[in-house]
Scaffold this motif. Structure first.
Motif, short mmCIF file in Angstrom:
data_model
loop_
_atom_site.label_atom_id
_atom_site.label_comp_id
_atom_site.label_asym_id
_atom_site.label_seq_id
_atom_site.Cartn_x
_atom_site.Cartn_y
_atom_site.Cartn_z
N SER A 178 0.83 -1.20 0.00
CA SER A 178 0.00 0.00 0.00
C SER A 178 0.87 1.25 0.00
CB SER A 178 -0.91 -0.01 1.23
OG SER A 178 -1.60 1.21 1.36
N LEU A 179 0.53 2.21 -0.86
CA LEU A 179 1.26 3.48 -0.88
C LEU A 179 0.93 4.34 0.35
CD1 LEU A 179 0.95 4.45 -4.66
CD2 LEU A 179 2.94 3.52 -3.46
N VAL A 180 -0.28 4.18 0.85
CA VAL A 180 -0.66 4.94 2.05
C VAL A 180 0.19 4.52 3.24
CG1 VAL A 180 -2.52 5.47 3.66
CG2 VAL A 180 -3.00 5.28 1.21
N LEU A 181 0.35 3.23 3.41
CA LEU A 181 1.18 2.74 4.51
C LEU A 181 2.64 3.13 4.31
CD1 LEU A 181 1.22 1.12 7.10
CD2 LEU A 181 1.58 -0.96 5.74
N ALA A 182 3.08 3.11 3.07
CA ALA A 182 4.46 3.54 2.78
C ALA A 182 4.65 5.01 3.10
CB ALA A 182 4.78 3.26 1.31
N SER A 183 3.65 5.84 2.81
CA SER A 183 3.74 7.27 3.12
C SER A 183 3.82 7.50 4.63
CB SER A 183 2.53 8.00 2.54
OG SER A 183 2.47 7.86 1.14
N LEU A 184 3.07 6.72 5.39
CA LEU A 184 3.13 6.85 6.84
C LEU A 184 4.51 6.46 7.37
CD1 LEU A 184 -0.36 5.42 7.87
CD2 LEU A 184 0.36 7.80 7.79
N PHE A 185 5.08 5.39 6.81
CA PHE A 185 6.42 4.98 7.24
C PHE A 185 7.45 6.07 6.92
CE2 PHE A 185 5.45 0.15 6.99
CZ PHE A 185 4.92 0.22 8.27
N VAL A 186 7.36 6.65 5.73
CA VAL A 186 8.31 7.70 5.34
C VAL A 186 8.15 8.94 6.22
CG1 VAL A 186 8.96 9.28 3.49
CG2 VAL A 186 8.49 6.88 2.97
N ALA A 187 6.89 9.31 6.52
CA ALA A 187 6.65 10.47 7.40
C ALA A 187 7.20 10.21 8.79
CB ALA A 187 5.16 10.77 7.45
N TYR A 188 7.03 8.99 9.27
CA TYR A 188 7.56 8.64 10.60
C TYR A 188 9.09 8.79 10.62
CZ TYR A 188 8.42 5.89 14.81
OH TYR A 188 8.84 5.47 16.05
N VAL A 189 9.74 8.29 9.56
CA VAL A 189 11.21 8.37 9.50
C VAL A 189 11.67 9.82 9.42
CG1 VAL A 189 13.23 7.81 8.11
CG2 VAL A 189 11.46 6.08 8.48
N LEU A 190 11.02 10.62 8.59
CA LEU A 190 11.43 12.03 8.47
C LEU A 190 11.21 12.80 9.78
CD1 LEU A 190 10.06 12.87 4.91
CD2 LEU A 190 12.43 12.40 5.57
N TYR A 191 10.09 12.51 10.43
CA TYR A 191 9.81 13.18 11.71
C TYR A 191 10.84 12.80 12.76
CZ TYR A 191 7.11 14.94 15.67
OH TYR A 191 6.71 15.63 16.79
N GLY A 192 11.14 11.50 12.87
CA GLY A 192 12.11 11.06 13.86
C GLY A 192 13.53 11.50 13.55
N TRP A 193 13.83 11.82 12.30
CA TRP A 193 15.19 12.22 11.93
C TRP A 193 15.41 13.72 12.05
CZ3 TRP A 193 19.59 9.73 11.24
CH2 TRP A 193 20.64 10.40 10.63
N TYR A 194 14.41 14.52 11.64
CA TYR A 194 14.60 15.97 11.60
C TYR A 194 14.09 16.69 12.85
CZ TYR A 194 15.99 15.70 6.72
OH TYR A 194 16.66 15.42 5.56
#
Length: 348
Positions: A29-45
């Motif tokens: 799912s692209l929606v689930l992939a978007s959530l994973f990417v947002a989580y990574v960006l939030y935790g990194w920046y």
């Protein structure tokens, strides 16, 4: 500065979440992939953003406070946010010293919650009651900011330590008006207050041989006396020797001695006199506790702050060295007011 993040934002965990997002984007799912990417960006920046915001915070003491024991006072501060982003809820906390107490609190810990916007200066105060003589200090001063979801926190420790002074109490003491001794009004011709340089007028002889104007007697064969205007002495030196009689330790009533000194300073201030303060103590930096001669409200505050700064960390000055310093520094025309031990003087 200390950054606290949960284990869920550990770099290894973020890497695994990012890999999972890539697989979801390719095969799921692209929606689930978007959530994973947002989580990574939030935790990194977000940690970097919080550190940046913490560096843009400045807390300063607006005004040094001065008070007497049992006075209620508010210690004013100002928190400045120089960033172009709002901070939201900011927690400011600290631990005060023993010189003050917080009304109704069982400890010296205090805390304030502030809402800070972008490029904003937010004032706040600490309401305390003066408890003991000394310098008002804050043992720890921390600012805490969090991310919008309160998952990460940055603790910023500030260097503010000295907030003001609690002046000593006033003990029973008095200072009489010290009038300058002039010819015809004193027996001690070696008095440092004697001024024989000028006189106001000549009057008929009043019965005191020290006031006879001999030049007029030589010309007129009649006795005349000098007449001077009585001028009050306006120069005092308040000398506090806190050592015991043997000079090896501090007096047991050192606090009472400081209170008597505060009372004398107050009386001199009421008289409009000029005075200086000399204390046989040095601080940890080797600086002598001394206030040069002056008068007025500013001089009163300077001398009272000098009395308040004395603490258990200061060292007594050797009495012999202290007396030598006084002999060199205190003018002979200054009225000395000794508090504490005073060496006996023998005159021939």
């Amino acid at each position: 500065m200390q950054l606290i993040t949960p284990k869920a934002f550990h770099p290894i965990f973020l890497f695994l979440v990012g890999v999972s997002g890539v697989f979801c984007a390719l095969y799921g799912s692209l929606v689930l992939a978007s959530l994973f990417v947002a989580y990574v960006l939030y935790g990194w920046y977000m940690p970097k953003c919080l550190e940046y915001l913490a560096n843009q915070i400045d807390v300063r003491l607006v005004e040094t406070t001065r008070a007497f024991r049992d006075d209620e006072l508010a210690i004013p501060f100002a928190l400045e946010n120089r960033a172009r982003f709002p901070l939201g809820k900011v927690t400011v906390s600290g631990l005060l010293g023993d010189q003050v107490r917080i009304d109704g609190a069982g400890s010296q810990f205090w805390r304030h919650h502030l809402f800070v916007g972008k490029n904003q200066i937010v004032p706040f105060e600490i309401d305390v009651i003066a408890a003991h003589r000394g310098t008002i200090r804050i043992q720890s001063f921390d600012v805490m900011i969090s991310d919008p979801f309160h998952t990460m926190t940055v603790y910023l420790t500030l260097p503010i330590q000295q907030l003001g002074h609690v002046f000593p109490d006033f003990a029973p003491a008095s200072v009489e008006w010290n009038e300058r001794q002039i010819p015809g009004e004193t027996v001690d011709r070696s008095s440092p207050f004697t001024d024989r340089s000028s006189f106001h007028s000549v009057v008929p002889y009043a019965g005191d041989a020290k006031t006879i104007y001999w030049s007029a007697y030589a010309k007129t064969s009649e006795l005349y006396s000098y007449q001077y205007d009585r001028v009050r002495n306006h120069d005092y030196a308040v000398i506090i020797d806190g050592l015991s009689g043997d000079g090896l330790s501090l007096r047991s009533d050192f606090e009472k001695l400081l209170s008597r000194g505060a009372t004398i300073i107050r009386e001199l201030e009421k008289q409009g006199a000029s005075y200086s303060l000399w204390i046989s103590m040095v601080n940890r930096d080797g600086q002598w506790y001394h206030v040069p001669s002056g008068k007025g409200k500013e001089q009163f505050l300077r001398t009272m702050e000098c009395l308040a700064r004395l603490s258990e960390y200061d060292l007594p000055l050797e009495r012999r060295y202290f007396m030598k310093r006084l002999q060199r520094a205190v003018p002979s025309t200054t009225a000395a007011i000794h508090l504490g031990h005073r060496q006996k003087e023998v005159s021939a």
